[in-house]
Design an enzyme around this catalytic site. Sequence first.
Site, PDB file in Angstrom:
ATOM      1  CE  LYS A 135     -21.537 -18.140 -23.681  1.00 22.57           C
ATOM      2  NZ  LYS A 135     -22.774 -18.873 -23.913  1.00 22.57           N
ATOM      3  CE  LYS A 313     -17.310 -11.477 -28.579  1.00 26.14           C
ATOM      4  NZ  LYS A 313     -18.327 -11.112 -29.545  1.00 26.14           N
ATOM      5  CB  CYS A 440     -56.194 -47.527 -16.528  1.00 20.33           C
ATOM      6  SG  CYS A 440     -54.809 -48.448 -15.856  1.00 20.33           S
ATOM      7  CB  CYS A 460     -52.642 -48.435 -18.918  1.00 15.26           C
ATOM      8  SG  CYS A 460     -52.669 -46.693 -18.436  1.00 15.26           S
TER       9      CYS A 460
HETATM   10  S1  IVH Z   1     -18.455 -14.486 -29.853  1.00 13.51           S
HETATM   11  C1  IVH Z   1     -15.508 -17.995 -31.697  1.00 13.51           C
HETATM   12  N1  IVH Z   1     -20.186 -13.154 -28.465  1.00 13.51           N
HETATM   13  O1  IVH Z   1     -21.837 -18.381 -27.138  1.00 13.51           O
HETATM   14  C2  IVH Z   1     -16.785 -17.783 -31.003  1.00 13.51           C
HETATM   15  N2  IVH Z   1     -20.580 -15.472 -28.785  1.00 13.51           N
HETATM   16  O2  IVH Z   1     -19.787 -20.801 -26.400  1.00 13.51           O
HETATM   17  C3  IVH Z   1     -17.092 -16.328 -30.993  1.00 13.51           C
HETATM   18  N3  IVH Z   1     -22.644 -16.276 -27.752  1.00 13.51           N
HETATM   19  O3  IVH Z   1     -21.070 -20.150 -30.031  1.00 13.51           O
HETATM   20  C4  IVH Z   1     -18.397 -16.102 -30.394  1.00 13.51           C
HETATM   21  N4  IVH Z   1     -23.291 -14.366 -26.919  1.00 13.51           N
HETATM   22  O4  IVH Z   1     -23.270 -18.817 -30.017  1.00 13.51           O
HETATM   23  C5  IVH Z   1     -19.850 -14.359 -28.952  1.00 13.51           C
HETATM   24  N5  IVH Z   1     -21.650 -11.850 -27.268  1.00 13.51           N
HETATM   25  C6  IVH Z   1     -21.316 -13.019 -27.764  1.00 13.51           C
HETATM   26  C7  IVH Z   1     -22.115 -14.147 -27.556  1.00 13.51           C
HETATM   27  C8  IVH Z   1     -21.711 -15.369 -28.088  1.00 13.51           C
HETATM   28  C9  IVH Z   1     -23.592 -15.626 -27.045  1.00 13.51           C
HETATM   29  C10 IVH Z   1     -22.684 -17.715 -28.035  1.00 13.51           C
HETATM   30  C11 IVH Z   1     -22.228 -18.106 -29.418  1.00 13.51           C
HETATM   31  C12 IVH Z   1     -21.063 -19.033 -29.193  1.00 13.51           C
HETATM   32  C13 IVH Z   1     -21.245 -19.459 -27.772  1.00 13.51           C
HETATM   33  C14 IVH Z   1     -19.889 -19.680 -27.147  1.00 13.51           C
END
Ligand code: IVH
Length: 708
Positions: A135, A313, A440, A460
């Site tokens: 992330k 995911k 000051c 000041c």
């Molecule tokens: S998928 C429907 N993959 O984290 C949202 N997001 O709170 C699908 N982010 O708004 C997002 N790394 O800006 C996805 N590998 C990643 C990510 C990622 C960072 C951010 C993104 C999103 C927020 C989620």
Amino acid sequence: MTLFSESSEIFQKNKNITQQISELKKQILYYQKEYYENNTSKISDTEFDALFHELKNLEKQYPKYLTNDSPTQKIYTTQQIALIKSKHLVPMISLENAFQNSDLFDWEERFLKILEKQEITFPKNAEPKYIVEPKFDGLGISCVYENGKFARAVTRGNGEEGETVSQNVQTITDYKANISKISEDNNFDIFEIRGEIVMKKSVFTELNVSLEKEGKKTFSTPRNAAAGSLRQLDSNITRERKLSIFFYETPLTTAHSQFKTYSNTLKFFDEQNISYCKDYYACNSITEVISAIKNIADMRENFDFDIDGAVIKVNNYKLREKIGVTGHHPRWAIAWKFPAIQVQTILESIEWQVGRTGVLTPVAYLKDVMIDGVKINRATLHNADYIEEKKLNIGDTILLERSGDVIPKILKSITTENKENNTGKEIKSEILIPNFCPVCESPTVKKTEEVALRCSNSNCPQILKGKLEHFVSKKCLNIKGLGTEVCDDLIEKKLIIHFADFSKIYTFTEKDWSEIKNFKLKSIKNVQSALEKSKTQPFWRIIHAMGISGVGEKTSKTIATHYENFLAFSHISERSLENLQNIEDIGEKTAQEIINFVENAEHQNLFIQLENIFQTNIQKSTINNNDSHIFSSLLENKKFVITGSFENYSRDSLKEIIENNGGSCMSAVSKKTDFVLAGEKAGSKKTKAEDLGVEILELQQFLELVGL
Ligand code: IVH
């Protein structure tokens, strides 16, 4: 002021609830503003989420207090950026968070149930069930392609629409100008890829070194640096900042039906040279997901970019569609958030910095320590009470926490804790609270009701800088060309030494202005014409520009309608106290502040100068539509009955506040009444409200509800 019996449990409870709700709203808005507009996270995501949930729960339990302006009801929108907005083709929503393994099992169970109801299971083929990837701790970006050609890049913004930053994104090495045919028979008219813009840690360190060399302000984290570099009106600056992008999503369903799975999408990214993170894991169970997360966590230090967790995911797009989304999050993905990183270091010294309001803030200087690739050597200590509470001493080993891009926070002193554990004795902080202002050298003061320590000298230089900036600001005299740096320089070069000198800016010669750093003929001419223009400002703006405590924009407008001209206002005296208090919105405290301000000899001097400069232009204010009271739908559909008398407020003025906020007032209490606003000597209407179970609000609660 106690209007109700202290023993009234209902009253106490309601009072606590409105106070709690109003406090939570203020906090959430503050943190959102810091995050979205200043790119700083003052608290961790977890702490923010906790505040948000607390507010949501309270509003659910007490729907009467749910107002349209609540942060739970709308997505935060930034106001300050001058970039052009674009609507997203599909809203950019965020992810739900998981912190422990059971959250992941629960997540799977939740969506499996949804699928079960539709009699759908994971496909039996060889494709992986889940993809787990880092992330990225950056900024979400959407890149849209029309007939394979880059059309625009848009930031997340409020999720519905963001800022168009196409030119800036085009300067990034990872930017793709063209996306060739997706397949022989399928070349989309519209194609979209989403990802995250980051600044690599190595680039960040280099940037801060060069900013420091140039004497410029450094960035606290790579994320802040990325945000600051992307939102530039000059794309050459973005280019120099060497940003990176990792793409991770193709939100349009046309792409989903083509690729079928996310793993195929990543293959496509690979073929097309679209930048993505190759360190992703394909998993077939939550147990495998957990070990993938562990691998990512173990690699965290090795990545040359900040990550704050992992994203899990569902791989198959058809399944994603069936699983669906909630209002705010997709049900088919979840974010694993890493816990905050804690490290130990030494508290080497403390410096008290004076802010523009005169408040002294202690800053801790720490022995350099790396947290997640970022060198930390400073932390805020907030105020004297904080130092006392944490029992900090110079030389102590302290525990420091940084979570996400939060400013590092000192959690405790390990030295003090150990000493206390050994001796059982209470250790006091030995850090001295300054008796004199470091700027000051005037004595410092601390009001009994405040935690803040302040410089007592109203002239000041640090305070003057803040006052001057306010004086010339957009909401006051609106003198373009006089930004923070110019105001600071005017004070530093001693062109302005006292508050009464503020009028001098109208008499400065070209020679005076040329003393200001980087001020050439063109900037001087611009400022002079802005000053000339400002002379026709309505006089409420002069009142506002004075920066009198408690007199903001709205009150200044109200005051201006009660005086013939600025001259009349500048002649008010102690005798005017009652008159002032009769003006709506002005309480006893503010009235006294105004009188003290106006009667001050130095201020009188300034008034005389201003009267000469503005001459006849500062006649009684005629408030045009743009300048009128702020109307809101805060109390939309809420019915009020006002009863009794109120300190500082007439019933008519309260009625006006209610109506200005979209509510209405009735004369009799019935079951349809939402609130009875009860003042002193409230009689039968209050009793009837109690009998019918209608909510009774004290003035203070009401003011909190409408944010006054
Ligand atoms: S998928 C429907 N993959 O984290 C949202 N997001 O709170 C699908 N982010 O708004 C997002 N790394 O800006 C996805 N590998 C990643 C990510 C990622 C960072 C951010 C993104 C999103 C927020 C989620």
